[in-house]
Design a protein around this motif. Structure first.
Motif, PDB file in Angstrom:
ATOM      1  N   PHE A   1      50.925  55.436 -87.668  1.00  0.00           N
ATOM      2  CA  PHE A   1      51.357  55.028 -86.289  1.00  0.00           C
ATOM      3  C   PHE A   1      50.220  54.664 -85.396  1.00  0.00           C
ATOM      4  O   PHE A   1      49.211  54.867 -85.718  1.00  0.00           O
ATOM      5  CB  PHE A   1      52.176  56.175 -85.536  1.00  0.00           C
ATOM      6  CG  PHE A   1      51.315  57.394 -85.732  1.00  0.00           C
ATOM      7  CD1 PHE A   1      50.572  57.671 -84.506  1.00  0.00           C
ATOM      8  CD2 PHE A   1      51.150  58.348 -86.642  1.00  0.00           C
ATOM      9  CE1 PHE A   1      49.797  58.938 -84.571  1.00  0.00           C
ATOM     10  CE2 PHE A   1      50.467  59.513 -86.922  1.00  0.00           C
ATOM     11  CZ  PHE A   1      49.660  59.786 -85.697  1.00  0.00           C
ATOM     12  N   GLN A   2      50.674  54.303 -84.202  1.00  0.00           N
ATOM     13  CA  GLN A   2      49.691  53.640 -83.111  1.00  0.00           C
ATOM     14  C   GLN A   2      49.596  54.804 -81.862  1.00  0.00           C
ATOM     15  O   GLN A   2      50.943  55.457 -81.614  1.00  0.00           O
ATOM     16  CB  GLN A   2      49.877  52.386 -82.596  1.00  0.00           C
ATOM     17  CG  GLN A   2      49.692  51.229 -83.862  1.00  0.00           C
ATOM     18  CD  GLN A   2      50.161  49.761 -83.274  1.00  0.00           C
ATOM     19  OE1 GLN A   2      49.415  48.892 -83.768  1.00  0.00           O
ATOM     20  NE2 GLN A   2      51.112  49.904 -82.473  1.00  0.00           N
ATOM     21  N   ILE A   3      48.508  54.992 -81.253  1.00  0.00           N
ATOM     22  CA  ILE A   3      48.427  55.727 -80.233  1.00  0.00           C
ATOM     23  C   ILE A   3      48.165  54.955 -78.919  1.00  0.00           C
ATOM     24  O   ILE A   3      47.536  54.179 -79.004  1.00  0.00           O
ATOM     25  CB  ILE A   3      47.200  56.822 -80.212  1.00  0.00           C
ATOM     26  CG1 ILE A   3      47.910  57.880 -81.239  1.00  0.00           C
ATOM     27  CG2 ILE A   3      47.357  57.634 -78.887  1.00  0.00           C
ATOM     28  CD1 ILE A   3      46.746  59.127 -81.586  1.00  0.00           C
ATOM     29  N   GLN A   4      49.003  54.911 -77.894  1.00  0.00           N
ATOM     30  CA  GLN A   4      48.747  54.166 -76.521  1.00  0.00           C
ATOM     31  C   GLN A   4      47.880  55.317 -75.634  1.00  0.00           C
ATOM     32  O   GLN A   4      48.741  56.030 -74.869  1.00  0.00           O
ATOM     33  CB  GLN A   4      49.837  53.520 -76.065  1.00  0.00           C
ATOM     34  CG  GLN A   4      49.383  52.508 -74.836  1.00  0.00           C
ATOM     35  CD  GLN A   4      50.753  51.616 -74.658  1.00  0.00           C
ATOM     36  OE1 GLN A   4      51.805  52.053 -75.114  1.00  0.00           O
ATOM     37  NE2 GLN A   4      50.676  51.134 -73.419  1.00  0.00           N
ATOM     38  N   PRO A   5      46.657  55.240 -75.399  1.00  0.00           N
ATOM     39  CA  PRO A   5      46.082  56.027 -74.441  1.00  0.00           C
ATOM     40  C   PRO A   5      46.491  56.141 -73.175  1.00  0.00           C
ATOM     41  O   PRO A   5      46.431  57.176 -72.461  1.00  0.00           O
ATOM     42  CB  PRO A   5      44.667  55.883 -74.646  1.00  0.00           C
ATOM     43  CG  PRO A   5      44.402  55.135 -75.977  1.00  0.00           C
ATOM     44  CD  PRO A   5      45.702  54.420 -76.232  1.00  0.00           C
TER      45      PRO A   5
ATOM     46  N   SER B   1      63.122  53.829 -73.233  1.00  0.00           N
ATOM     47  CA  SER B   1      62.513  52.737 -74.291  1.00  0.00           C
ATOM     48  C   SER B   1      62.031  53.203 -75.378  1.00  0.00           C
ATOM     49  O   SER B   1      61.413  54.213 -75.542  1.00  0.00           O
ATOM     50  CB  SER B   1      61.574  51.886 -73.305  1.00  0.00           C
ATOM     51  OG  SER B   1      62.231  51.339 -72.197  1.00  0.00           O
ATOM     52  N   PHE B   2      61.896  52.240 -76.331  1.00  0.00           N
ATOM     53  CA  PHE B   2      61.226  52.415 -77.413  1.00  0.00           C
ATOM     54  C   PHE B   2      59.751  52.398 -77.325  1.00  0.00           C
ATOM     55  O   PHE B   2      59.050  51.712 -76.563  1.00  0.00           O
ATOM     56  CB  PHE B   2      61.406  51.091 -78.418  1.00  0.00           C
ATOM     57  CG  PHE B   2      60.783  51.266 -79.752  1.00  0.00           C
ATOM     58  CD1 PHE B   2      61.429  52.003 -80.828  1.00  0.00           C
ATOM     59  CD2 PHE B   2      59.748  50.464 -80.218  1.00  0.00           C
ATOM     60  CE1 PHE B   2      60.361  51.791 -82.145  1.00  0.00           C
ATOM     61  CE2 PHE B   2      58.924  50.607 -81.294  1.00  0.00           C
ATOM     62  CZ  PHE B   2      59.368  51.330 -82.206  1.00  0.00           C
ATOM     63  N   GLY B   3      58.963  53.371 -78.125  1.00  0.00           N
ATOM     64  CA  GLY B   3      57.318  53.754 -77.921  1.00  0.00           C
ATOM     65  C   GLY B   3      57.100  54.900 -78.258  1.00  0.00           C
ATOM     66  O   GLY B   3      57.597  55.943 -77.334  1.00  0.00           O
ATOM     67  N   GLY B   4      56.295  55.374 -79.237  1.00  0.00           N
ATOM     68  CA  GLY B   4      56.265  56.592 -79.723  1.00  0.00           C
ATOM     69  C   GLY B   4      55.314  57.412 -78.896  1.00  0.00           C
ATOM     70  O   GLY B   4      55.773  58.553 -78.372  1.00  0.00           O
ATOM     71  N   THR B   5      53.980  56.791 -78.291  1.00  0.00           N
ATOM     72  CA  THR B   5      53.122  57.725 -77.411  1.00  0.00           C
ATOM     73  C   THR B   5      53.930  57.925 -75.891  1.00  0.00           C
ATOM     74  O   THR B   5      53.872  58.912 -75.429  1.00  0.00           O
ATOM     75  CB  THR B   5      51.704  57.109 -77.069  1.00  0.00           C
ATOM     76  OG1 THR B   5      51.301  56.411 -78.141  1.00  0.00           O
ATOM     77  CG2 THR B   5      50.883  57.825 -76.440  1.00  0.00           C
ATOM     78  N   GLY B   6      54.809  57.038 -75.615  1.00  0.00           N
ATOM     79  CA  GLY B   6      55.472  57.033 -74.264  1.00  0.00           C
ATOM     80  C   GLY B   6      56.369  58.222 -74.213  1.00  0.00           C
ATOM     81  O   GLY B   6      56.489  59.050 -73.383  1.00  0.00           O
TER      82      GLY B   6
END
Length: 387
Positions: free
Chosen positions: A121-125, A355-360
């Motif tokens: 996965f990706q992280i959005q700091p 909304s779609f978005g893992g970190t959020g």
């Protein structure tokens, strides 16, 4: 996010805010339904998703499970612990904002370097930084309460820190996250008793800064121009906004029905992220959007009521943190909705909890769990039980 049991004190149904919990769960569940509805055609048409219609649904469900598990853990953490580790958490956030700018570590998508790509996965700091900033500024304001009237001793250290955060965010660039974090920080400082003249000066500086950022950045200036008259270039700068407005127009009062959106059929790009509200408006109409706005407004009002209860218990850090979370959810929701309806220039901000978005989703779940924890501690303190 469900409160767990501990050895000494059983948490009963009346010991935490059931309404807040259920509203949060309803928003999360509704978001999953609408993400699936908005993403079916987009997922089927992309080779990166292997043309699987349920690609984004499965991923979003996975994010929700992780978010709820982490939120359940966060609920068990006493608020005094968040206060104790406010500075280390903020430094972790700063470290991630720096790492995301390092080539080879930060992942670049559509010209923006906002993600750290891991194996699965990706992280959005910047999403995590919203929470870390709320915790840090609330802690700073309570520690420096006696000095908040002083520019040099009270305000200038925080100003320097926030300028550094703004610099890192604008390097990605992530102007939307900068606006949200600035709003959280300013609101907490204001509610924490900052000198009125300093506060007024800060607002003037921010307005001037925003104008300079827009005028010195071609892509931001193009967004402003596209926002002012999207129909002047409907296939260029105004493409997303014109299709979002068409979606709102088609929805009318009651919508075309769940799953019946036309704009999500490859017309409105990435409809499951920044423009999810447009799909909701098309499928569920004005009534659906109004109900959603009401739920977000209720969450914001409830966060400030929880903060008021914390003040009554002399828990000032908890009060400021609750207000910061309320401002975060409120400001980000208003910006996203304003963008979808053409009231604000296009910004890359998702709709909180939906909304779609893992970190959020993870950051939102943790924030709501902390808000529930603050309310839980308030109830125990009111009964004379130490937390």
């Amino acid at each position: 996010m469900m409160p767990m049991l501990n050895n000494r004190n059983k948490i009963t149904g009346e010991s935490y805010d059931q309404a807040l919990l259920w509203v949060t769960l309803v928003l999360l569940a509704f978001g999953m339904v609408m993400v699936y509805s908005a993403s079916i055609s987009w997922a089927e048409g992309k080779s990166l998703t292997h043309h699987q219609a349920s690609y984004y649904l499965v991923r979003h469900a996975g994010f929700l499970v992780v978010g709820l598990v982490v939120a359940g853990i966060a609920f068990q953490v006493p608020i005094r612990t968040w206060k104790k580790y406010a500075t280390p958490l903020f430094l972790v956030g700063l470290g991630m904002l720096i790492l995301v700018l390092v080539p080879g570590i930060g992942h670049k998508v559509l010209g923006s370097r906002r993600w750290i790509k891991l194996v699965l996965f990706q992280i959005q700091p910047s999403e995590l930084m919203k929470f870390f900033a709320a915790v840090y500024v609330a802690d700073y304001t309570t520690r420096k309460a006696a000095l908040m009237h002083s520019f040099k001793q009270g305000f200038s250290p925080m100003l320097i820190v926030m300028i550094f955060v703004a610099f890192l965010l604008l390097q990605e660039p992530d102007f939307g996250a900068f606006v949200v974090i600035a709003s959280i920080s300013i609101a907490i400082l204001w509610l924490g008793g900052i000198n009125l003249r300093i506060f007024g000066g800060l607002l003037v500086l921010l307005v001037i800064g925003f104008i300079i950022l827009i005028l010195t950045s071609p892509y931001r200036l193009q967004r402003i121009v596209g926002y002012m008259d999207p129909w002047a270039d409907p296939f260029g700068k105004g493409y997303q906004l014109t299709h979002a407005l068409i979606a709102f127009g088609r929805g009318e009062w009651l919508g075309v029905g769940l799953g019946g959106s036309v704009e999500k059929l490859m017309y409105l790009p990435e409809a499951h992220t920044d423009f999810l509200l447009a799909v909701i408006a098309e499928e569920l109409g004005f009534i659906g959007v109004a109900a959603l706005v009401g739920l977000f407004a209720w969450v914001v009002v409830r966060s400030f009521k929880i903060a008021k209860e914390s003040v009554s218990n002399e828990q000032y850090f908890s009060a400021l943190l609750a207000q910061g979370i309320g401002v975060w959810i409120g400001v980000q929701s208003i910006i996203n909705m304003g963008v979808n309806m053409g009231l604000l220039p296009t910004k890359g901000l998702t709709l909180p909890l939906l909304s779609f978005g893992g970190t959020g989703i993870l950051a939102n779940c943790v924030a709501m769990a902390v808000l529930l924890r603050i309310d839980w501690e308030n109830k125990r303190l009111f009964k004379g039980i130490q937390v």
